[in-house]
Design a protein around this motif. Structure first.
Motif, PDB file in Angstrom:
ATOM      1  N   ARG A 199     -18.174 -37.478  17.287  1.00  0.00           N
ATOM      2  CA  ARG A 199     -19.453 -36.770  17.313  1.00  0.00           C
ATOM      3  C   ARG A 199     -20.280 -37.232  18.524  1.00  0.00           C
ATOM      4  NH1 ARG A 199     -24.036 -36.893  12.578  1.00  0.00           N
ATOM      5  NH2 ARG A 199     -25.202 -35.097  13.335  1.00  0.00           N
TER       6      ARG A 199
ATOM      7  N   LEU B  31     -10.230 -27.695  14.565  1.00  0.00           N
ATOM      8  CA  LEU B  31     -11.571 -27.325  14.129  1.00  0.00           C
ATOM      9  C   LEU B  31     -11.556 -26.657  12.757  1.00  0.00           C
ATOM     10  CD1 LEU B  31     -14.491 -27.325  15.163  1.00  0.00           C
ATOM     11  CD2 LEU B  31     -14.073 -25.047  16.072  1.00  0.00           C
TER      12      LEU B  31
ATOM     13  N   GLN C 135      -8.832 -34.950   6.573  1.00  0.00           N
ATOM     14  CA  GLN C 135      -9.913 -34.906   7.559  1.00  0.00           C
ATOM     15  C   GLN C 135      -9.553 -35.733   8.797  1.00  0.00           C
ATOM     16  OE1 GLN C 135     -12.105 -32.980   8.333  1.00  0.00           O
ATOM     17  NE2 GLN C 135     -14.130 -33.558   7.568  1.00  0.00           N
TER      18      GLN C 135
ATOM     19  N   THR D 123     -18.625 -35.916  21.800  1.00  0.00           N
ATOM     20  CA  THR D 123     -18.847 -34.466  21.893  1.00  0.00           C
ATOM     21  C   THR D 123     -20.300 -34.172  22.241  1.00  0.00           C
ATOM     22  OG1 THR D 123     -17.179 -34.213  20.184  1.00  0.00           O
ATOM     23  CG2 THR D 123     -18.477 -32.270  20.719  1.00  0.00           C
TER      24      THR D 123
ATOM     25  N   SER E 194     -14.150 -30.217   5.176  1.00  0.00           N
ATOM     26  CA  SER E 194     -15.569 -30.501   4.912  1.00  0.00           C
ATOM     27  C   SER E 194     -16.077 -29.695   3.722  1.00  0.00           C
ATOM     28  CB  SER E 194     -16.411 -30.179   6.152  1.00  0.00           C
ATOM     29  OG  SER E 194     -16.129 -31.104   7.171  1.00  0.00           O
TER      30      SER E 194
ATOM     31  N   GLN F  57     -18.878 -26.310  18.686  1.00  0.00           N
ATOM     32  CA  GLN F  57     -18.277 -26.149  17.358  1.00  0.00           C
ATOM     33  C   GLN F  57     -17.777 -27.496  16.824  1.00  0.00           C
ATOM     34  OE1 GLN F  57     -15.372 -23.083  18.015  1.00  0.00           O
ATOM     35  NE2 GLN F  57     -16.773 -21.482  17.326  1.00  0.00           N
ATOM     36  N   PHE F  58     -17.181 -28.252  17.734  1.00  0.00           N
ATOM     37  CA  PHE F  58     -16.698 -29.581  17.313  1.00  0.00           C
ATOM     38  C   PHE F  58     -17.868 -30.457  16.886  1.00  0.00           C
ATOM     39  CE2 PHE F  58     -12.571 -28.798  19.397  1.00  0.00           C
ATOM     40  CZ  PHE F  58     -11.760 -29.262  18.385  1.00  0.00           C
ATOM     41  N   GLU F  59     -18.922 -30.393  17.677  1.00  0.00           N
ATOM     42  CA  GLU F  59     -20.072 -31.249  17.350  1.00  0.00           C
ATOM     43  C   GLU F  59     -20.619 -30.928  15.954  1.00  0.00           C
ATOM     44  OE1 GLU F  59     -23.718 -30.601  19.409  1.00  0.00           O
ATOM     45  OE2 GLU F  59     -24.130 -32.737  19.568  1.00  0.00           O
TER      46      GLU F  59
ATOM     47  N   PHE G 298     -20.906 -35.159   4.590  1.00  0.00           N
ATOM     48  CA  PHE G 298     -20.155 -35.199   3.336  1.00  0.00           C
ATOM     49  C   PHE G 298     -19.592 -36.590   3.087  1.00  0.00           C
ATOM     50  CE2 PHE G 298     -19.804 -30.522   4.079  1.00  0.00           C
ATOM     51  CZ  PHE G 298     -20.582 -30.183   3.000  1.00  0.00           C
ATOM     52  N   ILE G 299     -19.133 -37.205   4.153  1.00  0.00           N
ATOM     53  CA  ILE G 299     -18.591 -38.562   3.993  1.00  0.00           C
ATOM     54  C   ILE G 299     -19.688 -39.499   3.480  1.00  0.00           C
ATOM     55  CG2 ILE G 299     -17.781 -40.555   5.326  1.00  0.00           C
ATOM     56  CD1 ILE G 299     -16.067 -38.503   6.934  1.00  0.00           C
TER      57      ILE G 299
ATOM     58  N   VAL H  52     -15.026 -40.000  12.899  1.00  0.00           N
ATOM     59  CA  VAL H  52     -15.865 -38.808  13.045  1.00  0.00           C
ATOM     60  C   VAL H  52     -17.119 -39.121  13.866  1.00  0.00           C
ATOM     61  CG1 VAL H  52     -17.341 -37.188  11.782  1.00  0.00           C
ATOM     62  CG2 VAL H  52     -15.032 -37.660  10.959  1.00  0.00           C
TER      63      VAL H  52
ATOM     64  N   ALA I 109     -18.948 -29.481  13.524  1.00  0.00           N
ATOM     65  CA  ALA I 109     -17.966 -29.876  12.505  1.00  0.00           C
ATOM     66  C   ALA I 109     -18.029 -31.371  12.230  1.00  0.00           C
ATOM     67  CB  ALA I 109     -16.574 -29.488  12.989  1.00  0.00           C
ATOM     68  N   PHE I 110     -18.187 -32.129  13.349  1.00  0.00           N
ATOM     69  CA  PHE I 110     -18.270 -33.586  13.161  1.00  0.00           C
ATOM     70  C   PHE I 110     -19.529 -33.939  12.368  1.00  0.00           C
ATOM     71  CE2 PHE I 110     -15.676 -33.944  17.224  1.00  0.00           C
ATOM     72  CZ  PHE I 110     -14.506 -34.165  16.529  1.00  0.00           C
ATOM     73  N   GLY I 111     -20.602 -33.230  12.616  1.00  0.00           N
ATOM     74  CA  GLY I 111     -21.858 -33.491  11.890  1.00  0.00           C
ATOM     75  C   GLY I 111     -21.699 -33.220  10.401  1.00  0.00           C
ATOM     76  N   ALA I 112     -21.072 -32.076  10.104  1.00  0.00           N
ATOM     77  CA  ALA I 112     -20.890 -31.726   8.688  1.00  0.00           C
ATOM     78  C   ALA I 112     -19.997 -32.756   8.003  1.00  0.00           C
ATOM     79  CB  ALA I 112     -20.257 -30.337   8.613  1.00  0.00           C
ATOM     80  N   ALA I 113     -18.922 -33.115   8.698  1.00  0.00           N
ATOM     81  CA  ALA I 113     -18.000 -34.090   8.118  1.00  0.00           C
ATOM     82  C   ALA I 113     -18.723 -35.406   7.844  1.00  0.00           C
ATOM     83  CB  ALA I 113     -16.828 -34.301   9.063  1.00  0.00           C
ATOM     84  N   SER I 114     -19.555 -35.813   8.753  1.00  0.00           N
ATOM     85  CA  SER I 114     -20.293 -37.078   8.588  1.00  0.00           C
ATOM     86  C   SER I 114     -21.177 -37.028   7.348  1.00  0.00           C
ATOM     87  CB  SER I 114     -21.177 -37.345   9.800  1.00  0.00           C
ATOM     88  OG  SER I 114     -20.397 -37.666  10.883  1.00  0.00           O
TER      89      SER I 114
END
Lengths: 778, 158
Positions: B128, B41, B32, B131, B48, A752-754, A763-764, B124, A756-761
């Motif tokens: 990433r 999470l 964020q 993780t 996001s 889930q973290f992975e 959008f950024i 992030v 979330a980090f992907g989505a955040a990346s």
């Protein structure tokens, strides 16, 4: 300001990275035994004062700590020792259960049944050679199984002790490991870092150690543990006091720690279990099996030793057990029977010895009083040697040796003497008179008895040298002195001791035979009246005893006539039957209504019959009948091992007497010597179901209780093991909840973290493009 | 609308909206960052989603800005890509005074957003990567085969 902000971000980044790396470490060790989950402990970084403002400086990862419950860990270690002990007990006790072979009929129970069945078979035909061999084979099988069981129990004990020795070496290895961990932990933690993984490994080593021996442990401020066994130091911060096993003077195993002088008491762990098995369970069971074997030896020998072999009696016998010089004065004969090193206990009682002339069957039964606390070995030998036609001595090893004189045999049976008046003191046709008084006789030295026989008058002088104690002279001593007088031979006279009395008789029979008691100073002391003429008779009374005595007590019955007269003729003539101490038992009418030869019952199971003949109350006519229920109430024969069936003293030495094994005719099956008699066998057969004195119950009941006890012990130990193991499992489960790593949960979190980090990346990145365009525009 | 001054007034309105967007972007980025640090999470997913909506609005504003600049390029007979806010202010002269001030604020605000965005982006990315490593570890079989790399889809009807 730019640099300050960058530091905050970097610290946060590193802290978060450490947190994730800790998660990775946890997951890597998810299956590592003893691993405790680790967590990164974070705290706010120290704030800084910048341009008069207190500015927060982000986050710090302080330390990675194990998630553990110290009390739970201690409980697990303590419980582990208990489980180790029970596990060890269960495994070893299972071996014992297999040895006993019960149920299944492969154990002692079946062989005991076989033995008693073989005795029963032989009892139906005591002379049968095949049945005799069958009984010796069954006895051999039974005793062999006892010895094998004793040997295997001993082996199990030895193996358990050997394993204790082996485990002490393992304990020392683990102790050394713990010391190494102590040193490494102390070194690492001196730098301010918690040595989580080393602590986990040390905890695991402590648990392994606890499986073998029960321990207590304490941690010092530097992080080293001290491990104690039974209050003594096994592991220090930097040293090990090695454990070693030693045997004490009694052969018991003792554990010592290096430098310690007191034995270490280990009650738990595998070593504790092995010690309990080797030093308590096995000896306890072996002791019960020994007790059973001893009881069988005593009871079977009690029946057999008073039995009669096929040959009808013994010419010589040697006991199995040696009498010993316990006080080391160089002589055995002065030892009391109770303190002469015999393996079985004696009781106060009597021993009946029958000596029989093989030519005419004349039987004389002798009674020897035995008091183990007063009778010495010498007394017993003297008493036996005093019996006519029997010689007793000790062989070179101290065993009692008995020999009958030529033409004689002996036994210790309860046989009835069918012709009890072999001395001719009851109307035998001889001129015969008995002393009116009974022993002991208070004679003084120089006293005389004056007699006149067919050839001459003569005087007998009594001297103290002829007696043990002249003031308490026995009938046999007095008879011996009288018979030693030359005048007795010259006049064809003799003296006999019958019971407590002395009888003076002619050797020949018939009305022409006679002698006179003239007097003398000893006459009144002996109960002889002066100037008494004694005449013989032309008819002699024959006495026959028949039947089998069924009474429970040994008795000596004394028969005497109520007056003078002829059996079957004289009106009112009776025979008075009394016990030895004068208690009346029966009065038998032998007057005109008595048909001579008719058996007259007078006691339990036995009768007496008489032929025509003259009796004289005035001459103290009498005879005695020994009615024997138990011919050796003292157990002296069992204690000495005379005419045993079994030799040995316990399960390990239990075996059929060697010469009986080679020659089954030596089995003493009869208790009377009569053809077909099976009295001794019946006594043995009774042992199959009767309560025996040594055990308080029957053999089969006792053995059943032993087997049942073992089964109960095993079952209850197994139950305890399962309960305690369940507890350990529950504690382990609790520990897993506290300290364990749940990989599934960690995996779901990580994915889930992975994402979330992907989505955040993403959008950024989009927003970055937007502002990039704006910056280019402005 | 052929008067450059009228178009300049529309550009000022755009600039003000853009400045508000910058403040919102900064706020979202800070949230964020906190969510990432706290391994929150749900917070990360919420931010996001909001960033997604924010990006859509930003693209709408960019479209409107490009339309206005296109009209000015037609009036002044210059290629649109040659126009920046600086050249527009210069061509407007005194009429571009307000736009000049807004241009400076936009410049400072965009720089601030970019710095924050790089920091959060780096944070992030680092998370990433770590993780990803952990997930890779978890999904790797005992024989070393990774479930994330193993196998390929095959069209069974082909």
């Amino acid at each position: 300001m730019g640099s300050f902000g960058l530091d905050i971000g970097l610290r946060a980044l590193l802290t978060a990275k450490s947190s994730l790396e800790t998660v990775g470490h946890n997951i890597s060790n998810a299956n590592t035994e003893g691993y405790s989950r680790q967590d990164l402990h974070v705290s706010a970084a120290r704030s800084l004062k910048i341009r008069g403002l207190q500015m927060g400086s982000g986050v710090n990862g302080d330390m990675v700590l194990r998630t553990e419950d110290t009390l739970l860990q201690r409980r697990i270690i303590s419980q582990t020792s208990l489980v180790g002990r029970l596990d060890s007990m269960v495994v070893n006790m299972g071996g014992v259960e297999a040895l006993l072979g019960e149920p299944g009929g492969f154990g002692l129970g079946g062989l005991m049944n076989d033995f008693f069945a073989s005795v029963s078979d032989l009892s139906t035909n005591p002379e049968d050679a095949v049945y005799r061999t069958g009984m010796t084979q069954a006895a051999t099988g039974l005793t062999s199984q006892f010895r094998q069981l004793a040997d295997e129990l001993s082996q199990l004990q030895t193996e358990a002790v050997d394993r204790v020795d082996f485990f002490t070496k393992e304990v020392n290895i683990r102790a050394a490991q713990i010391v190494e961990f102590n040193q490494e932990i102390t070194k690492v933690e001196a730098t301010g870092v918690t040595a989580n993984d080393l602590r986990d490994q040390r905890d695991l080593a402590l648990r392994r150690l606890a499986e073998q021996v029960d321990i207590t442990f304490h941690e010092n401020e530097q992080g080293a543990v001290r491990v104690l066994v039974s209050g003594q130091l096994l592991v220090g911060p930097t040293t090990v006091n090695e454990l070693r096993a030693e045997r004490d003077d009694d052969g018991n195993l003792e554990l010592f720690l290096q430098g310690g002088t007191k034995p270490v008491t280990v009650g738990s762990g595998e070593i504790g279990g092995l010690l309990e098995f080797a030093e308590s369970f096995v000896p306890g069971l072996a002791s019960e099996i020994d007790r059973l074997a001893r009881a069988m030896i005593v009871e079977a020998n009690r029946a057999h030793s008073t039995g009669i072999p096929q040959s009808g009696g013994f010419q010589n016998l040697t006991g199995e057990f040696a009498l010993m010089d316990q006080d080391n004065d160089g002589a055995v004969t002065d030892e009391l029977l109770s303190a002469a090193g015999l393996p079985f206990e004696l009781r106060g009682g009597v021993l009946h010895v029958n000596v029989r002339a093989t030519a005419n069957g004349d039987l004389v039964t002798h009674k020897i009083e035995i008091d183990p606390a007063r009778t010495t070995v010498g007394d017993l030998i003297d008493e036996l040697n005093d019996l006519p036609d029997l010689a007793a001595s000790l062989d070179s090893t101290g065993r009692l040796k008995l020999n009958a004189s030529s033409g004689h045999r002996f036994d210790f049976s309860r046989r009835l003497n069918a012709a009890p008046d072999s001395a001719g003191t009851f109307g035998s046709g001889r001129a015969s008179t008995g002393s009116a008084l009974q022993e002991p006789f208070n004679l003084i030295t120089g006293s005389t008895l004056d007699l006149t026989g067919p050839a001459s008058s003569f005087s007998i002088t009594f001297n103290s040298a002829d007696f043990d104690d002249m003031s308490e002279a026995s009938a046999s001593e007095v008879a011996a002195v009288i018979n030693a007088s030359p005048g007795m031979n010259t006049n064809l006279l003799r003296a006999v001791a019958q019971g407590d009395k002395v009888y003076l008789q002619t050797i020949g029979s018939g009305s022409t035979e006679g002698f006179t008691i003239d007097g003398g100073t000893a006459a009144p002391v002996l109960g002889f009246a002066a100037a008494t003429a004694v005449s013989g008779h032309d008819t002699s009374v024959g006495v026959t005893i028949s039947g089998s005595y069924t009474g429970e007590q040994n008795e000596l019955y004394v028969f005497r006539p109520s007056g003078d007269g002829e059996i079957g003729t004289t009106p009112g003539l009776q025979l008075i039957v009394e016990t030895q101490d004068g208690q009346p038992v029966a009065t038998l009418d032998v007057g005109p209504d008595y048909l001579p030869g008719t058996p007259l019952a007078f006691a339990d199971g036995i009768s007496a019959s008489f032929t025509f003949g003259s009796l004289s109350a005035a001459d103290n006519d009498s005879f005695q009948v020994h009615a024997i229920a138990d011919s050796d109430t003292s157990d002296v024969l069992v204690a000495l091992g005379v005419n045993s069936l079994f030799s040995g003293t316990d399960a390990g030495t239990f075996q059929l007497r060697e010469d009986i094994g080679a020659d089954a005719s030596l089995l003493s099956a009869s208790s009377t010597g009569a053809s077909g008699d099976n009295g001794a066998l019946l006594e043995m057969m009774a042992l199959a179901s009767e309560d025996v004195q040594e055990l308080g119950q029957s053999f089969s009941e006792f053995y059943g209780a032993v087997v049942g006890g073992v089964g109960f012990d095993i079952s209850s130990t197994q139950n305890s093991f399962e309960v305690e193991q369940f507890l350990v499992d529950a504690l382990d489960q609790r520990r897993a909840q506290v300290s364990g790593v749940n990989v599934d949960e960690e995996l779901v979190d990580m994915i889930q973290f992975e994402q979330a980090f992907g989505a955040a990346s993403q959008f950024i990145q989009i927003i970055n493009q937007l502002y990039d365009e704006v910056l280019n525009l402005v | 609308m052929r008067d450059p001054r009228a178009i300049a007034l529309h550009l000022c309105a755009w600039a003000r909206e853009e400045l508000e967007g910058q403040q919102a972007a900064l706020a979202l980025l800070e949230r964020q960052e906190r969510a990432v640090r706290d391994r929150d999470l749900a917070g990360m997913e919420t931010v996001s989603a909001e960033l997604g909506k924010f990006a859509a609005k930003g693209q709408s504003r960019a479209k409107r800005r490009n339309h206005l600049l296109g009209m000015l390029a037609g009036i002044w007979q210059v290629p649109q890509r040659a126009l920046t806010l600086g050249s527009v202010v210069e061509r407007l002269g005194t009429d571009g005074k307000q736009l000049a001030q807004l241009r400076q604020e936009l410049r400072d605000g965009a720089a601030q957003v970019m710095r924050t965005m790089r920091k959060v982006g780096a944070l992030v990315a680092a998370f990433r990567r770590v993780t990803g490593d952990v997930v890779e570890l978890l999904l790797t079989d005992e024989d070393g085969t990774s479930l994330t790399t193993g196998g390929a889809l095959v069209d069974a009807e082909a």
